[in-house]
Design a protein around this motif. Structure first.
Motif, PDB file in Angstrom:
ATOM      1  N   UNK A 136       0.810  -1.210   0.000  1.00  0.00           N
ATOM      2  CA  UNK A 136       0.000   0.000   0.000  1.00  0.00           C
ATOM      3  C   UNK A 136       0.847   1.264   0.000  1.00  0.00           C
ATOM      4  N   UNK A 137       2.080   1.185   0.504  1.00  0.00           N
ATOM      5  CA  UNK A 137       2.939   2.351   0.538  1.00  0.00           C
ATOM      6  C   UNK A 137       2.368   3.436   1.423  1.00  0.00           C
ATOM      7  N   UNK A 138       2.157   4.608   0.814  1.00  0.00           N
ATOM      8  CA  UNK A 138       1.661   5.747   1.579  1.00  0.00           C
ATOM      9  C   UNK A 138       0.145   5.727   1.755  1.00  0.00           C
ATOM     10  N   UNK A 139      -0.535   4.748   1.156  1.00  0.00           N
ATOM     11  CA  UNK A 139      -1.997   4.680   1.238  1.00  0.00           C
ATOM     12  C   UNK A 139      -2.393   4.062   2.581  1.00  0.00           C
ATOM     13  N   UNK A 140      -3.251   4.728   3.294  1.00  0.00           N
ATOM     14  CA  UNK A 140      -3.770   4.184   4.557  1.00  0.00           C
ATOM     15  C   UNK A 140      -5.142   3.581   4.288  1.00  0.00           C
ATOM     16  N   UNK A 141      -5.326   2.271   4.474  1.00  0.00           N
ATOM     17  CA  UNK A 141      -6.660   1.684   4.236  1.00  0.00           C
ATOM     18  C   UNK A 141      -7.675   2.220   5.227  1.00  0.00           C
ATOM     19  N   UNK A 142      -8.874   2.446   4.754  1.00  0.00           N
ATOM     20  CA  UNK A 142      -9.941   2.921   5.632  1.00  0.00           C
ATOM     21  C   UNK A 142     -10.738   1.776   6.243  1.00  0.00           C
TER      22      UNK A 142
ATOM     23  N   UNK B 135      -2.875  -3.913  13.444  1.00  0.00           N
ATOM     24  CA  UNK B 135      -3.456  -2.597  13.186  1.00  0.00           C
ATOM     25  C   UNK B 135      -3.914  -1.872  14.441  1.00  0.00           C
ATOM     26  N   UNK B 136      -3.832  -2.519  15.581  1.00  0.00           N
ATOM     27  CA  UNK B 136      -4.130  -1.848  16.841  1.00  0.00           C
ATOM     28  C   UNK B 136      -2.890  -1.801  17.741  1.00  0.00           C
ATOM     29  N   UNK B 137      -1.705  -1.972  17.120  1.00  0.00           N
ATOM     30  CA  UNK B 137      -0.468  -1.955  17.907  1.00  0.00           C
ATOM     31  C   UNK B 137      -0.126  -0.522  18.310  1.00  0.00           C
ATOM     32  N   UNK B 138       0.635  -0.367  19.400  1.00  0.00           N
ATOM     33  CA  UNK B 138       1.005   0.978  19.847  1.00  0.00           C
ATOM     34  C   UNK B 138       1.774   1.729  18.765  1.00  0.00           C
ATOM     35  N   UNK B 139       1.467   3.001  18.610  1.00  0.00           N
ATOM     36  CA  UNK B 139       2.205   3.853  17.695  1.00  0.00           C
ATOM     37  C   UNK B 139       1.712   3.866  16.264  1.00  0.00           C
ATOM     38  N   UNK B 140       0.725   3.041  15.903  1.00  0.00           N
ATOM     39  CA  UNK B 140       0.261   3.016  14.525  1.00  0.00           C
ATOM     40  C   UNK B 140      -0.492   4.299  14.197  1.00  0.00           C
ATOM     41  N   UNK B 141      -0.265   4.788  13.015  1.00  0.00           N
ATOM     42  CA  UNK B 141      -0.929   5.989  12.548  1.00  0.00           C
ATOM     43  C   UNK B 141      -2.107   5.625  11.647  1.00  0.00           C
TER      44      UNK B 141
END
Length: 803
Positions: free
Chosen positions: A195-201, A220-226
């Motif tokens: 996905x690169x810079x794409x953040x899945x919704x 996807x719920x790990x600490x620090x994820x944006x």
């Protein structure tokens, strides 16, 4: 918590703020160092994005992991690696499986020179068992559920000292399941890189016991994820243990029923996965077998050879994003990026033939796909009609054929006093009818082949052997209370056209083909227009073969038993045109005093089963205010549907409750349960979606005070328009025969709507008597009307075949 209906759960608050315990990242480098490693593809599906009303749909295609047809080896390989590094005394591996996990464990054991013992539940097909055995394992069938197979594997490991490699965790057995979950993180690391810079919704995840979902939530719920995505889980409605646990807010075991999504058929979620599921999911849904089957066909059209377990994610996305409330809850906008996990190949389960060739450039098969150009001068005009192109068939012979075929599967109907027909698909009666017709086709000199779906294709050669054929036909299978004409007129009409051409010595440039499609009615194996759907590529052959009837008998097994498991390709090469003649099954032509009609298309159809659960009580001693009478909401649903139709708010909506039963069905007992079916029809897909959504909201409002309302999707097809040019050829043929006609939309589904996806297609309707009643022994069309309809068919086919 909030619930839309029984197949949906919404988290009481957003899960995106919850942070999961960190997972081991070591498996990623381990997998990348294994021979044959490559990331699984991420496939773009713009047609599905347009359908779902989002910016992008991307499908993570797990159809090939280290040569196996599913993602499972990611977890098993890391667990075995870790376990064997700690134990030097292991001589054998043991596991329970419904197919893919056990095959992975068996392969890992063989590579390390270890023995393998794999336990499978009854119902796993011998082909799947053979695939595991081919890896060198001993396979034992035990019990009737996945959980029973797990119990047997545990007992064997305790007795023999074999290493148990299982993704289900329970107190005292958490380490290996945790390693398996960690192994699955490779999939999500790959996804991030792709996905690169794409953040899945939105990420849609299939769940069985929940281990893959645990890995996704942990990642996807790990600490620090944006910018974490919304997470939606999906499982079969016949085995929705995660959904049941979420609704109860406690780990819950449930009874299960057989499902084509066999890899997701589990009674109890993993104890280790449960905290992740409870805290990390934004929503959960359950989908039906027919919806998963349809989704598998649509993913195949997008270049992803998915089985029903993997395709369940598309079915879930359709359910979730079609609900305004759920869409809002998931925060999915019109420019959102949606990622679907397709976790198995179409070859991952038994009787699922060879996987289709991968073709990224191949256009998708969905409602948004543009039709191929049909405007070139070589295909847009038929030659000037010659005298011999206005054909009249032998009506008496056609009628004799219809009546002779009607004797196969005949029964005396007590309600009407008439003789009816009962030839359910691939029963002995259906097989006998097929053999009779095959004999007639052979006598007419046609070359006959039977494909792997049991479709019968009878070909009359043309003068140009390289030209695409013109195809006609229909089906011979019936409902249990049928008449003599539904489907049969189209097949025997095609036969009669060939007989007439032979007698008159007429050749055509293009070949003519008469086709008998398998299981058009859908009443035995649950998917209507099934044979033509496989031929057109909407439903993969392997998925169709896996369908079962109410007795658990597989369609593929019945094809073999009756002798109609053919060979060759299951998908048709695109014909030049497809034309089907059929009785109208409605009153329009009869009331207009017309014999034939030109069909413009098929309206959308939606079937649901609604189950209302209340509480039984004595009719005399229980005060009204203390009752939970399931019959009351059932009656309200019937009235509500009529109000929806009469309101005019949903376009040309038709709504029917064709089945309604209460239980225990006793005079002096308040009903404890009511079951009914809802049949919605609409020529406008948007209006249909509005009607379905409003009905769902109304059903939700009926719950409470001891009443619960559950729904199950039975079938759904969209509006299909027929080819304008073919309609004009049909109308001109009717004019040349001096027959008045009108254009009309079909309210029933037909094989022509499936064929319309791969070639220009249209239909001819023939008037039925008694207001066009059908699926009933009173179904009747006169000999003259049948003959005139096939006259129009004959003239149309010859003109198209001479293009």
């Amino acid at each position: 918590m909030t619930a839309l209906h029984s197949s949906t759960w919404l988290a009481p608050s957003t899960s995106r703020a919850w942070r999961a315990p960190a997972l081991d990242a070591s498996p990623v480098d381990f997998h990348r160092g294994l021979p044959g490693y490559q990331p699984s593809p991420l496939v773009e599906a713009p047609g599905l994005a347009a359908e779902l009303g989002v910016g992008r749909v991307l499908v993570k295609d797990e159809s090939n992991r280290f040569g196996l047809p599913a993602f499972k080896i990611l977890g098993a390989s890391w667990a075995v690696e870790r376990a064997l590094s700690d134990r030097a005394d292991v001589t054998a591996l043991v596991a329970a499986t419904d197919g893919n996990h056990g095959r992975a464990v068996a392969r890992l054991a063989a590579r390390r020179g270890l023995a393998a013992r794999i336990f499978v539940p009854a119902g796993v097909h011998p082909v799947a068992v053979a695939a595991i055995a081919d890896e060198g394992a001993t396979v034992t069938t035990v019990g009737h559920s996945y959980d029973a197979a797990v119990d047997a594997a545990v007992a064997h490991a305790e007795r023999t000292g074999a290493l148990l490699v299982q993704d289900t965790a329970w107190p005292g057995y958490e380490e290996i399941p945790a390693w398996i979950v960690a192994g699955y993180t490779t999939l999500f690391v790959e996804l991030d890189e792709q996905l690169g810079d794409i953040a899945p919704d939105l990420l849609v995840i299939p769940v069985g016991v929940g281990s893959l979902a645990q890995a996704a939530i942990g990642h996807y719920r790990r600490p620090g994820i944006q910018s974490p995505p919304a997470l939606l889980s999906v499982e079969p409605d016949r085995a929705a243990c995660v959904l049941a646990s979420l609704r109860q807010d406690a780990l819950t075991s449930i009874p299960t029923s057989p499902t084509v999504m066999a890899g997701l058929c589990c009674e109890t979620p993993s104890g280790a996965a449960w905290p992740y599921l409870r805290n990390g999911l934004d929503a959960a849904v359950a989908v039906t077998d027919p919806d998963a089957v349809a989704a598998a066909g649509d993913l195949a059209g997008a270049g992803v050879p998915s089985g029903p377990c993997g395709a369940a994610t598309l079915a879930a996305a359709r359910l979730a994003l079609g609900s305004p409330e759920l869409r809002t809850h998931l925060q999915v906008s019109a420019d959102a990026t949606v990622v679907l996990l397709s976790t198995e190949s179409s070859t991952a389960n038994p009787e699922r033939g060879t996987r289709p060739e991968r073709g990224r450039a191949r256009p998708e098969r969905d409602s948004t796909r543009p039709k191929r150009d049909r405007t070139s001068s070589t295909t847009n005009h038929w030659r000037s009609p010659m005298t011999e192109s206005v054909l009249a068939i032998n009506g008496d012979r056609l009628w004799r054929s219809l009546m002779e075929l009607a004797e196969i599967g005949a029964y005396d109907d007590e309600r009407t006093g008439l003789r009816g027909v009962n030839r359910l698909a691939l029963t002995d009666a259906d097989a006998a009818g097929r053999r009779l017709v095959i004999g007639w086709l052979a006598e007419a000199g046609l070359d006959i082949r039977i494909d792997p779906m049991g479709n019968i294709i009878a070909r009359r050669a043309g003068t140009d052997p390289g030209a695409a054929p013109v195809v006609t036909g229909s089906h011979l299978d019936s409902v249990a209370t049928a008449g003599a004409f539904d489907g049969c007129l189209g097949v025997l009409g095609g036969l009669e056209v060939v007989r007439t051409l032979n007698e008159r010595g007429i050749s055509t440039r293009r070949p003519l083909e008469v086709v008998v499609f398998t299981e058009e009615e859908g009443v035995r194996f649950g998917v209507d227009m099934l044979g033509s759907a496989v031929a057109a590529g909407r439903v993969p052959l392997e998925v169709a073969h896996d369908l079962t009837d109410r007795d658990g008998i597989r369609l593929g097994a019945e094809l073999r038993r009756t002798g109609f498991a053919g060979d060759g390709p299951a998908r048709f090469d695109p014909p030049h045109a497809y034309v089907e003649c059929h009785i109208e099954q409605g009153p329009v032509l009869a009331r207009a005093g017309l014999t034939v009609g030109v069909v413009t298309g098929v309206q959308g159809i939606s079937w649901q089963q609604v189950t209302i659960t209340g509480r039984a009580a004595h009719a005399g001693t229980t005060p009204t205010e203390l009752r939970a009478d399931a019959g009351i909401p059932a009656a309200r649903i019937v009235l509500r549907l009529r109000e929806m139709v009469d309101s005019g708010d949903y376009g040309d909506l038709r709504a029917t409750v064709g089945h309604l039963a209460v239980h225990p069905d006793l005079t002096n007992i308040v009903p404890a349960r009511a079951e009914l079916t809802v049949d919605l029809r609409n020529p406008d897909d948007e209006q249909m979606a509005r009607a379905e959504a409003d009905l769902a909201d109304y059903l939700d409002s009926l719950g409470g005070s001891g009443i619960s309302v559950d729904t199950r999707r039975m079938a759904k097809t969209r509006h299909v328009p027929f080819d304008d040019r073919i309609q004009k050829v049909i109308a001109a043929a009717a004019d040349d025969h001096g027959l008045e006609h009108q254009s009309l939309l079909s309210g029933a589904g037909h094989d022509a709507q499936e064929m319309a996806a791969i070639c220009p297609a249209a239909m001819i309707f023939v008037r039925g008597e008694y207001d066009g009643i059908s699926h009933n022994p009173r179904e009747y069309s006169t000999p003259e009307a049948c003959a005139r309809g096939i006259d129009v068919l004959a003239t149309t086919l010859v003109r198209l075949a001479d293009e």
